[in-house]
Design a protein around this motif. Structure first.
Motif, mmCIF file in Angstrom:
data_model
loop_
_atom_site.group_PDB
_atom_site.id
_atom_site.type_symbol
_atom_site.label_atom_id
_atom_site.label_comp_id
_atom_site.label_asym_id
_atom_site.label_seq_id
_atom_site.Cartn_x
_atom_site.Cartn_y
_atom_site.Cartn_z
ATOM 1 N N VAL A 30 -16.227 15.526 25.659
ATOM 2 C CA VAL A 30 -16.876 14.671 24.655
ATOM 3 C C VAL A 30 -15.891 14.022 23.684
ATOM 4 N N TYR A 31 -14.729 14.662 23.471
ATOM 5 C CA TYR A 31 -13.761 14.102 22.519
ATOM 6 C C TYR A 31 -12.808 13.129 23.203
ATOM 7 N N CYS A 32 -12.816 13.136 24.528
ATOM 8 C CA CYS A 32 -11.810 12.375 25.279
ATOM 9 C C CYS A 32 -12.361 11.106 25.901
ATOM 10 N N MET A 33 -13.604 11.170 26.355
ATOM 11 C CA MET A 33 -14.147 10.044 27.126
ATOM 12 C C MET A 33 -15.572 9.710 26.683
ATOM 13 N N LEU A 68 3.451 15.958 33.575
ATOM 14 C CA LEU A 68 2.456 15.108 34.245
ATOM 15 C C LEU A 68 1.103 15.366 33.599
ATOM 16 N N THR A 69 0.395 14.281 33.336
ATOM 17 C CA THR A 69 -0.890 14.438 32.684
ATOM 18 C C THR A 69 -1.816 13.325 33.139
ATOM 19 N N GLY A 70 -2.920 13.125 32.433
ATOM 20 C CA GLY A 70 -3.846 12.075 32.839
ATOM 21 C C GLY A 70 -4.844 11.808 31.726
ATOM 22 N N GLY A 71 -6.020 11.531 32.109
ATOM 23 C CA GLY A 71 -6.857 11.910 33.234
ATOM 24 C C GLY A 71 -6.528 13.310 33.744
ATOM 25 N N GLU A 72 -7.113 13.624 34.855
ATOM 26 C CA GLU A 72 -6.833 14.928 35.452
ATOM 27 C C GLU A 72 -5.836 14.729 36.602
ATOM 28 N N PRO A 73 -4.596 15.198 36.425
ATOM 29 C CA PRO A 73 -3.558 14.954 37.426
ATOM 30 C C PRO A 73 -3.967 15.383 38.836
ATOM 31 N N MET A 96 2.804 20.420 33.619
ATOM 32 C CA MET A 96 1.599 19.626 33.851
ATOM 33 C C MET A 96 0.527 20.076 32.854
ATOM 34 N N THR A 97 -0.265 19.116 32.387
ATOM 35 C CA THR A 97 -1.456 19.454 31.608
ATOM 36 C C THR A 97 -2.657 19.220 32.506
ATOM 37 N N THR A 98 -3.520 20.216 32.628
ATOM 38 C CA THR A 98 -4.636 20.121 33.572
ATOM 39 C C THR A 98 -5.886 20.768 32.993
ATOM 40 N N ASN A 99 -7.026 20.322 33.478
ATOM 41 C CA ASN A 99 -8.266 20.982 33.055
ATOM 42 C C ASN A 99 -8.534 22.244 33.878
ATOM 43 N N ILE A 120 -3.271 24.511 30.261
ATOM 44 C CA ILE A 120 -4.626 24.445 30.820
ATOM 45 C C ILE A 120 -5.623 24.329 29.672
ATOM 46 N N SER A 121 -6.482 23.322 29.746
ATOM 47 C CA SER A 121 -7.444 23.114 28.664
ATOM 48 C C SER A 121 -8.634 24.048 28.824
ATOM 49 N N LEU A 122 -9.046 24.667 27.726
ATOM 50 C CA LEU A 122 -10.200 25.570 27.746
ATOM 51 C C LEU A 122 -10.798 25.589 26.341
ATOM 52 N N ILE A 159 -2.879 27.836 26.984
ATOM 53 C CA ILE A 159 -4.238 27.305 26.890
ATOM 54 C C ILE A 159 -4.259 26.280 25.757
ATOM 55 N N ASN A 160 -4.910 25.155 25.979
ATOM 56 C CA ASN A 160 -5.113 24.145 24.926
ATOM 57 C C ASN A 160 -6.586 24.126 24.538
ATOM 58 N N THR A 161 -6.874 24.220 23.260
ATOM 59 C CA THR A 161 -8.265 24.174 22.807
ATOM 60 C C THR A 161 -8.417 23.150 21.689
ATOM 61 N N VAL A 162 -9.300 22.187 21.889
ATOM 62 C CA VAL A 162 -9.643 21.262 20.808
ATOM 63 C C VAL A 162 -10.800 21.912 20.046
ATOM 64 N N VAL A 163 -10.616 22.126 18.750
ATOM 65 C CA VAL A 163 -11.650 22.827 17.985
ATOM 66 C C VAL A 163 -12.535 21.828 17.246
ATOM 67 N N GLU A 191 -8.882 17.403 16.675
ATOM 68 C CA GLU A 191 -9.329 16.223 17.421
ATOM 69 C C GLU A 191 -8.748 14.947 16.805
ATOM 70 N N MET A 192 -8.266 14.082 17.681
ATOM 71 C CA MET A 192 -7.669 12.825 17.211
ATOM 72 C C MET A 192 -8.602 11.655 17.490
ATOM 73 N N PRO A 193 -8.588 10.668 16.615
ATOM 74 C CA PRO A 193 -9.491 9.526 16.788
ATOM 75 C C PRO A 193 -8.959 8.516 17.802
ATOM 76 N N PHE A 324 -8.539 5.434 25.002
ATOM 77 C CA PHE A 324 -9.025 6.800 25.118
ATOM 78 C C PHE A 324 -7.848 7.678 25.515
ATOM 79 N N MET A 325 -8.006 8.976 25.234
ATOM 80 C CA MET A 325 -6.918 9.908 25.532
ATOM 81 C C MET A 325 -6.604 9.940 27.033
ATOM 82 N N ASN A 326 -7.607 9.744 27.876
ATOM 83 C CA ASN A 326 -7.329 9.795 29.316
ATOM 84 C C ASN A 326 -6.449 8.634 29.745
HETATM 85 N N1 SAM Z 1 -7.226 16.493 32.036
HETATM 86 C C1 SAM Z 1 -6.161 17.280 31.556
HETATM 87 C C2 SAM Z 1 -6.641 18.266 30.504
HETATM 88 O O1 SAM Z 1 -7.761 18.136 30.041
HETATM 89 O O2 SAM Z 1 -5.866 19.150 30.162
HETATM 90 C C3 SAM Z 1 -4.995 16.482 31.032
HETATM 91 C C4 SAM Z 1 -5.279 15.273 30.201
HETATM 92 S S1 SAM Z 1 -6.080 15.587 28.633
HETATM 93 C C5 SAM Z 1 -6.215 13.945 28.011
HETATM 94 C C6 SAM Z 1 -4.760 16.345 27.727
HETATM 95 C C7 SAM Z 1 -5.148 17.101 26.484
HETATM 96 O O3 SAM Z 1 -5.627 16.176 25.517
HETATM 97 C C8 SAM Z 1 -6.231 18.127 26.674
HETATM 98 O O4 SAM Z 1 -5.792 19.379 26.194
HETATM 99 C C9 SAM Z 1 -7.374 17.612 25.837
HETATM 100 O O5 SAM Z 1 -8.109 18.656 25.290
HETATM 101 C C10 SAM Z 1 -6.664 16.790 24.793
HETATM 102 N N2 SAM Z 1 -7.477 15.730 24.190
HETATM 103 C C11 SAM Z 1 -8.223 14.781 24.791
HETATM 104 N N3 SAM Z 1 -8.801 13.947 23.898
HETATM 105 C C12 SAM Z 1 -8.395 14.379 22.680
HETATM 106 C C13 SAM Z 1 -8.642 13.947 21.339
HETATM 107 N N4 SAM Z 1 -9.415 12.900 21.078
HETATM 108 N N5 SAM Z 1 -8.059 14.644 20.332
HETATM 109 C C14 SAM Z 1 -7.256 15.730 20.582
HETATM 110 N N6 SAM Z 1 -6.981 16.163 21.818
HETATM 111 C C15 SAM Z 1 -7.548 15.517 22.856
#
Ligand code: SAM
Ligand code: SF4
Length: 330
Positions: A30-33, A68-73, A96-99, A120-122, A159-163, A191-193, A324-326
């Motif tokens: 929801v914060y990314c796309m 390597l990142t994305g989107g989902e690599p 790599m950053t991955t979901n 790894i995002s969680l 682990i990466n967590t957006v709070v 969370e970033m805008p 968008f972040m992706n």
């Molecule tokens: N799909 C992969 C993933 O989710 O890890 C890699 C790409 S994702 C864009 C990379 C990281 O950016 C993730 O940890 C995600 O939680 C974070 N992210 C995405 N949108 C964001 C936002 N608006 N503010 C802060 N972090 C964000």
């Protein structure tokens, strides 16, 4: 390793590149796309050969670390071929950053192909909340992926967590316990805008790193880690665990003065700053006639002059960056 030739106007050396390998994803966080994202047409996306060529040029210019990142690599077809290729470049750090959705089967091949570390995002350990945040994700798949990554013997897993307030802030202690149990690091991100979303109000949802630290301190003493992470995260240690707890705080902590990184979007746009629009079109050079590696390297060197001094994110959630972040590659 070649001598570093990438220095900007503010004396910062750039030795870290994040390469986005796709704008597509199997989740819709929801914060990314936005829910109904339109993705790029194929011809606008760099081929794997073009991405490797960009990576090689950066390494020739002294880059020591590639992520390597994305989107989902992992949704990019033949991603392992790219990993294998970059794995031969002798990097100090290849990550790599991955979901995590495909790690159950991909973790071992990635490690074997030369990848050193994974982020790894969680965002939740509750299947329903996880689904709610990712819109399409399945928690059990990601948890299996994390276990597979641990078994594959990566040098580091984080682990990466957006709070977000009212969404997963209550789960912070549980997520820390999870990281401790699995013996991995965890980083909490503000969370970033980036990109316009309507699903929630980013200003209201913003949970600052200060607030997250206060939540954790009710359970554990946090001692600032002495080692320099070399990145935007500030790390803390707990007395009784190897797990480090990091915080990325673009709102409350400006990490720009030590910024050592640039990003390349999957369209080949070299972005000099996550929070600014300054960029240079590498795809035009890659698809020019004739294509020479000299020209590519020269373009990258000259681009360093465009790197802005700092980013400016406003805490009320106003969007200054339409990407968008992706698209950016997180
Ligand atoms: N799909 C992969 C993933 O989710 O890890 C890699 C790409 S994702 C864009 C990379 C990281 O950016 C993730 O940890 C995600 O939680 C974070 N992210 C995405 N949108 C964001 C936002 N608006 N503010 C802060 N972090 C964000
Ligand atoms: Fe996909 Fe990662 Fe964005 Fe979530 S944060 S939608 S997993 S790219």
């Amino acid at each position: 390793m070649s001598q570093n030739k990438l220095t900007d106007r503010f004396g910062r050396t750039v030795n870290y590149v994040r390469l986005s390998v796709t704008d597509r994803c199997d989740f819709r966080c929801v914060y990314c796309m936005a829910e109904d994202m339109t993705f790029l047409p194929r011809q606008q996306v760099l081929t794997l050969e073009e991405i490797a060529r960009v990576a090689r040029s950066f390494v020739d210019l002294g880059t020591e670390k590639i992520r390597l990142t994305g989107g989902e690599p992992m949704v990019r077809k033949d991603i392992l071929e790219l990993v294998k290729e970059i794995g031969t470049y002798g990097l100090r750090d290849f990550a790599m950053t991955t979901n995590g959705s495909q790690l159950a089967t991909m973790a071992e091949p990635l490690r074997k192909a030369g990848m050193h570390r994974l982020n790894i995002s969680l965002d939740s350990l509750d299947p329903e909340k996880f689904r709610n945040i990712t819109r399409t994700g399945k928690l059990s798949q990601v948890l299996d992926g994390i276990d597979a990554a641990r078994e594959a013997g990566f040098r580091g897993i984080k682990i990466n967590t957006v709070v977000m307030k009212g969404r997963n802030d209550e789960e912070v202690p549980e997520l820390v316990e999870f990281a401790r149990k699995k013996q991995v690091d965890i980083t909490f991100i503000e969370e970033m805008p980036l990109g316009e979303i309507s699903e929630h109000d980013r200003g209201l949802a913003l949970c600052t790193s200060e607030e997250v630290r206060d939540i954790i301190r009710k359970h554990h003493e946090l001692v600032p880690a002495t080692e320099d992470s070399g990145g935007p995260a500030r790390y803390y240690r707990m007395e009784d665990s190897e797990t480090r707890v990091g915080f990325i705080s673009p709102h409350s902590h400006n990490f720009c003065s030590t910024c050592n990184r640039v990003r390349v979007t999957v369209e080949g746009r070299l972005l000099l700053c996550l929070g600014n629009e300054h960029s240079v079109d590498l795809r035009r050079v890659l698809r020019g006639n004739p294509v020479t590696d000299d020209k590519l390297r020269e373009t990258i060197i000259n681009a360093m002059d465009l790197k802005p001094e700092r980013h400016h994110f406003s805490a009320n959630g106003d969007v200054q960056i339409l990407r968008f972040m992706n698209m950016t590659g997180g």
